[in-house]
Write a protein that holds these residues in place. Sequence first.
Motif, PDB file in Angstrom:
ATOM      1  N   PHE A   1       0.803  -1.221   0.000  1.00  0.00           N
ATOM      2  CA  PHE A   1       0.000   0.000   0.000  1.00  0.00           C
ATOM      3  C   PHE A   1       0.840   1.278   0.000  1.00  0.00           C
ATOM      4  CE2 PHE A   1      -2.794  -3.195   1.929  1.00  0.00           C
ATOM      5  CZ  PHE A   1      -3.885  -3.090   1.087  1.00  0.00           C
ATOM      6  N   LEU A   2       2.161   1.192   0.107  1.00  0.00           N
ATOM      7  CA  LEU A   2       2.993   2.396   0.108  1.00  0.00           C
ATOM      8  C   LEU A   2       4.044   2.357  -0.984  1.00  0.00           C
ATOM      9  CD1 LEU A   2       3.685   5.082   1.500  1.00  0.00           C
ATOM     10  CD2 LEU A   2       5.235   3.810   2.991  1.00  0.00           C
ATOM     11  N   TRP A   3       4.953   1.386  -0.907  1.00  0.00           N
ATOM     12  CA  TRP A   3       6.071   1.387  -1.847  1.00  0.00           C
ATOM     13  C   TRP A   3       5.659   0.977  -3.257  1.00  0.00           C
ATOM     14  CZ3 TRP A   3       9.622   4.287  -0.189  1.00  0.00           C
ATOM     15  CH2 TRP A   3       9.919   4.328   1.169  1.00  0.00           C
ATOM     16  N   LEU A   4       4.772   0.000  -3.368  1.00  0.00           N
ATOM     17  CA  LEU A   4       4.316  -0.400  -4.708  1.00  0.00           C
ATOM     18  C   LEU A   4       3.579   0.727  -5.421  1.00  0.00           C
ATOM     19  CD1 LEU A   4       4.160  -2.633  -6.789  1.00  0.00           C
ATOM     20  CD2 LEU A   4       2.070  -3.472  -5.678  1.00  0.00           C
ATOM     21  N   PRO A   5       2.653   1.464  -4.760  1.00  0.00           N
ATOM     22  CA  PRO A   5       2.038   2.611  -5.439  1.00  0.00           C
ATOM     23  C   PRO A   5       3.038   3.691  -5.847  1.00  0.00           C
ATOM     24  CG  PRO A   5       0.702   1.966  -3.557  1.00  0.00           C
ATOM     25  CD  PRO A   5       1.968   1.174  -3.475  1.00  0.00           C
ATOM     26  N   ILE A   6       4.098   3.893  -5.025  1.00  0.00           N
ATOM     27  CA  ILE A   6       5.114   4.882  -5.390  1.00  0.00           C
ATOM     28  C   ILE A   6       5.826   4.453  -6.668  1.00  0.00           C
ATOM     29  CG2 ILE A   6       7.326   5.883  -4.700  1.00  0.00           C
ATOM     30  CD1 ILE A   6       6.314   5.908  -1.835  1.00  0.00           C
ATOM     31  N   VAL A   7       6.209   3.177  -6.732  1.00  0.00           N
ATOM     32  CA  VAL A   7       6.897   2.666  -7.923  1.00  0.00           C
ATOM     33  C   VAL A   7       5.973   2.746  -9.148  1.00  0.00           C
ATOM     34  CG1 VAL A   7       7.934   0.624  -8.969  1.00  0.00           C
ATOM     35  CG2 VAL A   7       8.431   1.188  -6.588  1.00  0.00           C
ATOM     36  N   LYS A   8       4.711   2.370  -8.982  1.00  0.00           N
ATOM     37  CA  LYS A   8       3.773   2.427 -10.104  1.00  0.00           C
ATOM     38  C   LYS A   8       3.487   3.872 -10.502  1.00  0.00           C
ATOM     39  CE  LYS A   8       0.544  -0.600 -10.570  1.00  0.00           C
ATOM     40  NZ  LYS A   8      -0.669  -1.445 -10.426  1.00  0.00           N
ATOM     41  N   GLY A   9       3.541   4.796  -9.538  1.00  0.00           N
ATOM     42  CA  GLY A   9       3.375   6.204  -9.874  1.00  0.00           C
ATOM     43  C   GLY A   9       4.480   6.689 -10.796  1.00  0.00           C
TER      44      GLY A   9
ATOM     45  N   MET B   1       2.505  14.606 -11.553  1.00  0.00           N
ATOM     46  CA  MET B   1       2.418  15.601 -10.479  1.00  0.00           C
ATOM     47  C   MET B   1       2.756  14.978  -9.131  1.00  0.00           C
ATOM     48  SD  MET B   1      -0.991  17.788 -11.539  1.00  0.00           S
ATOM     49  CE  MET B   1      -0.727  18.938 -10.175  1.00  0.00           C
ATOM     50  N   GLY B   2       2.307  13.740  -8.916  1.00  0.00           N
ATOM     51  CA  GLY B   2       2.646  13.052  -7.677  1.00  0.00           C
ATOM     52  C   GLY B   2       4.128  12.775  -7.553  1.00  0.00           C
ATOM     53  N   VAL B   3       4.784  12.417  -8.647  1.00  0.00           N
ATOM     54  CA  VAL B   3       6.227  12.173  -8.631  1.00  0.00           C
ATOM     55  C   VAL B   3       6.983  13.451  -8.287  1.00  0.00           C
ATOM     56  CG1 VAL B   3       8.212  11.627 -10.102  1.00  0.00           C
ATOM     57  CG2 VAL B   3       6.168  10.198 -10.180  1.00  0.00           C
ATOM     58  N   LEU B   4       6.579  14.566  -8.886  1.00  0.00           N
ATOM     59  CA  LEU B   4       7.242  15.837  -8.594  1.00  0.00           C
ATOM     60  C   LEU B   4       7.070  16.230  -7.126  1.00  0.00           C
ATOM     61  CD1 LEU B   4       6.242  17.842 -11.804  1.00  0.00           C
ATOM     62  CD2 LEU B   4       8.469  16.845 -11.265  1.00  0.00           C
ATOM     63  N   MET B   5       5.882  16.022  -6.583  1.00  0.00           N
ATOM     64  CA  MET B   5       5.668  16.304  -5.163  1.00  0.00           C
ATOM     65  C   MET B   5       6.533  15.397  -4.293  1.00  0.00           C
ATOM     66  SD  MET B   5       2.194  15.967  -2.864  1.00  0.00           S
ATOM     67  CE  MET B   5       1.401  17.432  -3.527  1.00  0.00           C
ATOM     68  N   PHE B   6       6.617  14.124  -4.657  1.00  0.00           N
ATOM     69  CA  PHE B   6       7.431  13.173  -3.895  1.00  0.00           C
ATOM     70  C   PHE B   6       8.898  13.601  -3.878  1.00  0.00           C
ATOM     71  CE2 PHE B   6      10.195   9.398  -3.983  1.00  0.00           C
ATOM     72  CZ  PHE B   6       9.856   8.813  -2.771  1.00  0.00           C
ATOM     73  N   LEU B   7       9.423  14.031  -4.998  1.00  0.00           N
ATOM     74  CA  LEU B   7      10.820  14.450  -5.071  1.00  0.00           C
ATOM     75  C   LEU B   7      11.066  15.704  -4.231  1.00  0.00           C
ATOM     76  CD1 LEU B   7      11.519  13.876  -8.881  1.00  0.00           C
ATOM     77  CD2 LEU B   7      12.176  12.404  -6.964  1.00  0.00           C
ATOM     78  N   VAL B   8      10.160  16.676  -4.319  1.00  0.00           N
ATOM     79  CA  VAL B   8      10.328  17.912  -3.545  1.00  0.00           C
ATOM     80  C   VAL B   8      10.273  17.621  -2.048  1.00  0.00           C
ATOM     81  CG1 VAL B   8       9.288  20.144  -3.005  1.00  0.00           C
ATOM     82  CG2 VAL B   8       9.467  19.396  -5.378  1.00  0.00           C
ATOM     83  N   MET B   9       9.318  16.800  -1.619  1.00  0.00           N
ATOM     84  CA  MET B   9       9.192  16.470  -0.196  1.00  0.00           C
ATOM     85  C   MET B   9      10.394  15.668   0.293  1.00  0.00           C
ATOM     86  SD  MET B   9       6.524  17.854   1.112  1.00  0.00           S
ATOM     87  CE  MET B   9       6.916  19.267   0.062  1.00  0.00           C
TER      88      MET B   9
END
Length: 309
Positions: A45-53, A285-293
Amino acid sequence: MSQTALPIQQQESTGTRKTGIMQILKKNRWGYLFLLPAFLIFTMFLWLPIVKGFYYSFFHVDFVKGDEFVGWDNYKTVFHDPDVGTSIKNTLYYMGLALVIGFWVPIVFAVMISELRKFQGIVRIAAYLPNVIPVVVLYGLWRWFYDPVGPINAAITTTAGGEGIAFMTDTAWSMISLVFMETWQQFGSAMLLYLAAVISIPRDWYEAAEIDGAGVWARLRYITLPSIKGLIGLMLMLQVIGTSQGYQSQMAMLDGGPNNATLTYALLVVKYATARLDMGVASAMGVLMFLVMSVLAIIQFRLQSKGEN
């Protein structure tokens, strides 16, 4: 002799390391077994969605015809969409308001409650109660508070004789109104953490300061705040991350209005995914937010580490 001894030594050291690892795994096998469900849940529920994002950010996602690789087109759409710039400005404004209006509230309440000699438990419960109100009830309650004929405007017109404030329809007040609502509802949980940290400070320090003639502000400045600065830094980072992802109240109360005044970055991501049905751009957009955070978290961690050293 020297040429053949080195590989043998390397083999012995490798075998020793393997034996040590096996011994650690065997010794802690029950602990790892209990950790396995949490690891699987985090992975699913956390790492797999990040990778798929990351994966979907390079595709045009179509659940009927199949995904189509588009390269950097999704990121180009993000950078050329004027709504993205508006949402970034609103998000920064929202984060700043949350820091100015809400961040210091739980600290003040924690210090005040720690100084109480009576009824401290009752005050703790009263301060935490807004945190347990369901969001459906919360939004309905504050819609009534902010109504043109609601109790807040009634108090303003009665005491000050003014015309009242259009909290939900005025672009100057809409975001401020949401921050006040969320501060009232959420400060209780943070207050309990600060209160636990304040109570854990040795009372001998305060007694020694009082003997030396230190007043309330001196004790707060030189004892309380330095003792909890690590927690303050952590809570600051968590609030920055939390407010950067804020969209629930903006969507439920105003749907990003009026005139996009409460359209945050996370809300725009949700709109791209659900209303515009463009999962590729939403993922970008989610990837860009993840990188900034991630960068902000690393900077905060390093600054905190330097401060502790």
